[in-house]
Scaffold this active site. Structure first.
Site, PDB file in Angstrom:
ATOM      1  N   GLU A 269      96.116  77.681   6.841  1.00 42.82           N
ATOM      2  CA  GLU A 269      95.369  76.950   5.797  1.00 42.82           C
ATOM      3  C   GLU A 269      94.953  75.579   6.328  1.00 42.82           C
ATOM      4  O   GLU A 269      95.022  74.568   5.616  1.00 42.82           O
ATOM      5  CB  GLU A 269      96.229  76.785   4.531  1.00 42.82           C
TER       6      GLU A 269
ATOM      7  N   ASP B 221      93.607  72.191   7.207  1.00 38.83           N
ATOM      8  CA  ASP B 221      92.632  71.145   6.883  1.00 38.83           C
ATOM      9  C   ASP B 221      93.261  69.813   7.238  1.00 38.83           C
ATOM     10  O   ASP B 221      94.471  69.649   7.183  1.00 38.83           O
ATOM     11  CB  ASP B 221      92.089  71.218   5.450  1.00 38.83           C
TER      12      ASP B 221
HETATM   13  O1  G2I Z   1      97.164  73.789  -2.626  1.00 35.77           O
HETATM   14  C1  G2I Z   1      96.580  74.186  -1.432  1.00 35.77           C
HETATM   15  C2  G2I Z   1      97.095  75.531  -0.978  1.00 35.77           C
HETATM   16  C3  G2I Z   1      98.566  75.440  -0.632  1.00 35.77           C
HETATM   17  N1  G2I Z   1      99.049  76.708  -0.083  1.00 35.77           N
HETATM   18  C4  G2I Z   1      98.786  77.878  -0.897  1.00 35.77           C
HETATM   19  C5  G2I Z   1      97.326  77.974  -1.301  1.00 35.77           C
HETATM   20  O2  G2I Z   1      97.106  79.066  -2.141  1.00 35.77           O
HETATM   21  C6  G2I Z   1      96.876  76.679  -1.962  1.00 35.77           C
HETATM   22  O3  G2I Z   1      95.503  76.860  -2.347  1.00 35.77           O
HETATM   23  C7  G2I Z   1      95.081  76.185  -3.473  1.00 35.77           C
HETATM   24  C8  G2I Z   1      93.608  76.465  -3.684  1.00 35.77           C
HETATM   25  O4  G2I Z   1      92.887  75.951  -2.604  1.00 35.77           O
HETATM   26  C9  G2I Z   1      93.134  75.786  -4.971  1.00 35.77           C
HETATM   27  O5  G2I Z   1      91.795  76.189  -5.260  1.00 35.77           O
HETATM   28  O6  G2I Z   1      95.819  76.622  -4.571  1.00 35.77           O
HETATM   29  C10 G2I Z   1      95.500  75.877  -5.738  1.00 35.77           C
HETATM   30  C11 G2I Z   1      96.433  76.249  -6.866  1.00 35.77           C
HETATM   31  O7  G2I Z   1      97.750  76.064  -6.510  1.00 35.77           O
HETATM   32  C12 G2I Z   1      94.050  76.152  -6.116  1.00 35.77           C
HETATM   33  O8  G2I Z   1      93.680  75.353  -7.212  1.00 35.77           O
HETATM   34  C13 G2I Z   1      93.357  76.045  -8.379  1.00 35.77           C
HETATM   35  C14 G2I Z   1      93.278  75.048  -9.501  1.00 35.77           C
HETATM   36  O9  G2I Z   1      94.564  74.431  -9.633  1.00 35.77           O
HETATM   37  C15 G2I Z   1      92.929  75.740 -10.776  1.00 35.77           C
HETATM   38  O10 G2I Z   1      92.777  74.805 -11.804  1.00 35.77           O
HETATM   39  C16 G2I Z   1      91.657  76.556 -10.578  1.00 35.77           C
HETATM   40  O11 G2I Z   1      91.393  77.332 -11.724  1.00 35.77           O
HETATM   41  O12 G2I Z   1      92.094  76.700  -8.242  1.00 35.77           O
HETATM   42  C17 G2I Z   1      91.793  77.476  -9.376  1.00 35.77           C
HETATM   43  C18 G2I Z   1      90.538  78.302  -9.094  1.00 35.77           C
HETATM   44  O13 G2I Z   1      89.458  77.471  -8.751  1.00 35.77           O
END
Ligand code: G2I
Length: 452
Positions: free
Chosen positions: A270, A272
């Site tokens: 992941e 960045d």
């Molecule tokens: O937090 C960064 C990453 C950490 N490791 C696990 C990954 O799965 C995680 O990814 C992120 C996504 O990049 C975000 O896009 O995980 C987040 C959630 O824990 C994601 O955020 C969520 C938002 O919190 C929600 O409000 C939203 O509905 O993305 C959702 C879809 O856009």
């Protein structure tokens, strides 16, 4: 292909004109021009993949999809395979958004990493309300249904994600799985996963485990124990979300290597790195070099295609800026992979531009169109874009640009005028044109903007 040939021709022209260049430099330049010119192809030449996290709702954006398709040969669905997306109601599975990503990826010959089966976050509330017995069967059913659906399509699954606590304790993180099923839930998840799809690689994935520390030591001990007892685990993912508070550790490569030495593959899952310019570029180059130095580091995934849609967009942590221009970090990553350092075999200047259209005035049988040209993250000295007006419209005049038309007067290429070709990064200029509608009021269509 045409762009790439033109670019190579420009490189060759510059090489020829600069007669003061020593022969050895000329040889080096022509070698560079012939090198692999995308992250995916350069990584493939090193026996690895280079991927990106992808969101289904951006695949319809041309610049997003074309950057993804040009540069990457692996994808990880950013959110679409998580429990809340696939089984928000118990026993009722939804795969449409994830299917869109998998279909796109497989259609382009890209590998897909499944993310993620068992995780405390993005977990529907019904899961946390279950008794231990019920939770065990819900977990195994979730793994089974999701893996069955994608059997044969996914090269590796993040079976369990982020099960350890941050900080110095090395303890497991509290979660419904940990709290009700105990330490054994991880092993059980891996055993179930292996029984469902024996061909998929099964990975444990976590963050803040990128260097040698208490958390990575705890994961290391678990993997060592799994290997000793024959619990099926094939790979460990190191998320690698870096910023100034959490920089690339100096023992990053050593940490990847010690896990690889346990007999598992390692992947950067992941990546960045917040920042900009040379500092960010150096960090990206170092991460790529660390992976290449570890023979069992089989691939790198960046957590998004463009800063525009990064989960931490304000930190501009990715390889392409919000206009899809390749950043210095891109060149550093590509160069470290042994590629040319220029996107899509570009001219090496990093020059890019984008265009947008508005109708500034309209009247009964005509209108004035305005096109705004904006430079990407590098300065540009010239730009050119296409404008097609729908027949039987006809362009009658242009200003602030240098046009050439096709014979029907419907397709024109507009290059900068002598005075508005040079733009600072992010700066804009505009040109205009008058169109005779001839009964058709539809708006013109812009072609891609190219810059040097
Ligand atoms: O937090 C960064 C990453 C950490 N490791 C696990 C990954 O799965 C995680 O990814 C992120 C996504 O990049 C975000 O896009 O995980 C987040 C959630 O824990 C994601 O955020 C969520 C938002 O919190 C929600 O409000 C939203 O509905 O993305 C959702 C879809 O856009």
């Amino acid at each position: 292909m045409a762009t790439s040939n033109r670019s190579r021709a420009r490189v060759a022209l510059r090489t020829g004109v600069a007669s003061i260049l020593a022969a050895v430099t000329v040889a080096a330049l022509s070698q560079t021009a012939a090198a692999a010119d995308s992250l995916g192809s350069a990584a493939a030449a090193k026996g690895r993949y280079f991927g990106a996290a992808v969101a289904a709702n951006h695949l319809g954006e041309t610049a997003y999809a074309s950057t993804l398709d040009r540069e990457f040969n692996q994808v990880t669905p950013e959110n679409e395979m998580k429990w809340d997306a696939t089984e928000s109601t118990r026993g009722s599975f939804t795969f449409s958004n994830a299917d869109q990503i998998v279909g796109h990826a497989l259609g382009k010959g890209m590998k897909v990493r499944g993310h993620t089966l068992v995780w405390h976050s993005q977990l529907p509330s019904w899961v946390s309300g279950l008794s231990a017995t019920d939770l065990r069967s819900a977990m195994n059913n979730h793994i089974t249904q999701v893996m069955e659906h994608y059997k044969g399509d996914i090269y590796a699954w993040d079976v369990v994600n982020e099960a350890f606590q941050d900080g110095g304790s090395g303890a497991r993180r509290s979660s419904p799985f940990q709290d009700k099923l105990g330490n054994g839930f991880i092993e059980e998840a891996f055993r179930t996963a292996r029984s469902v799809d024996p061909a998929a690689k099964l990975c444990y994935n976590d963050y803040n485990t990128d260097g040698v520390n208490a958390k990575s030591n705890a994961v290391y001990a678990m993997v060592k124990d799994f290997k000793a007892r024959g619990v099926p685990i094939d790979c460990v993912g190191f998320q690698s979300h870096f910023n100034s508070a959490s920089p690339v550790p100096s023992d990053y490569q050593a940490n990847l290597q010690r896990f690889a030495d346990l007999g598992v593959d390692v992947q950067i899952t992941e990546l960045d790195i917040e920042g900009s310019g040379t500092a960010q570029a150096t960090n990206y180059g170092n991460v790529v070099k660390a992976c290449l130095a570890v023979s069992r580091c089989t691939g790198i995934t960046v957590w998004g295609v463009t800063d525009k849609y990064s989960w931490r967009s304000s930190g501009t942590p990715l390889l392409f800026d919000s206009n899809y221009a390749a950043k210095p970090a891109y060149s550093a990553a590509l160069t470290a992979l042994g590629g040319s350092g220029t996107p899509g075999g570009g001219d090496g200047s990093g020059a890019t531009c984008s265009v947008s259209y508005t109708t500034s005035e309209a009247w009964n049988d005509g209108y004035n169109g305005k096109v705004t040209v904006t430079a990407g993250s590098s300065p540009i000295t010239a730009w050119s874009t296409g404008v097609t007006v729908p027949a039987p419209q006809k362009v009658v005049t242009t200003w602030n640009g240098s046009p050439s038309w096709d014979s029907g007067g419907t397709v024109m290429t507009v290059k900068n005028a002598a005075y508005n070709g040079s733009l600072a990064p992010g700066a804009s200029t505009s040109f205009g044109f008058t169109v005779q509608k001839n009964g058709n009021g539809a708006a013109p269509v812009l072609g891609a903007c190219t810059a040097s």
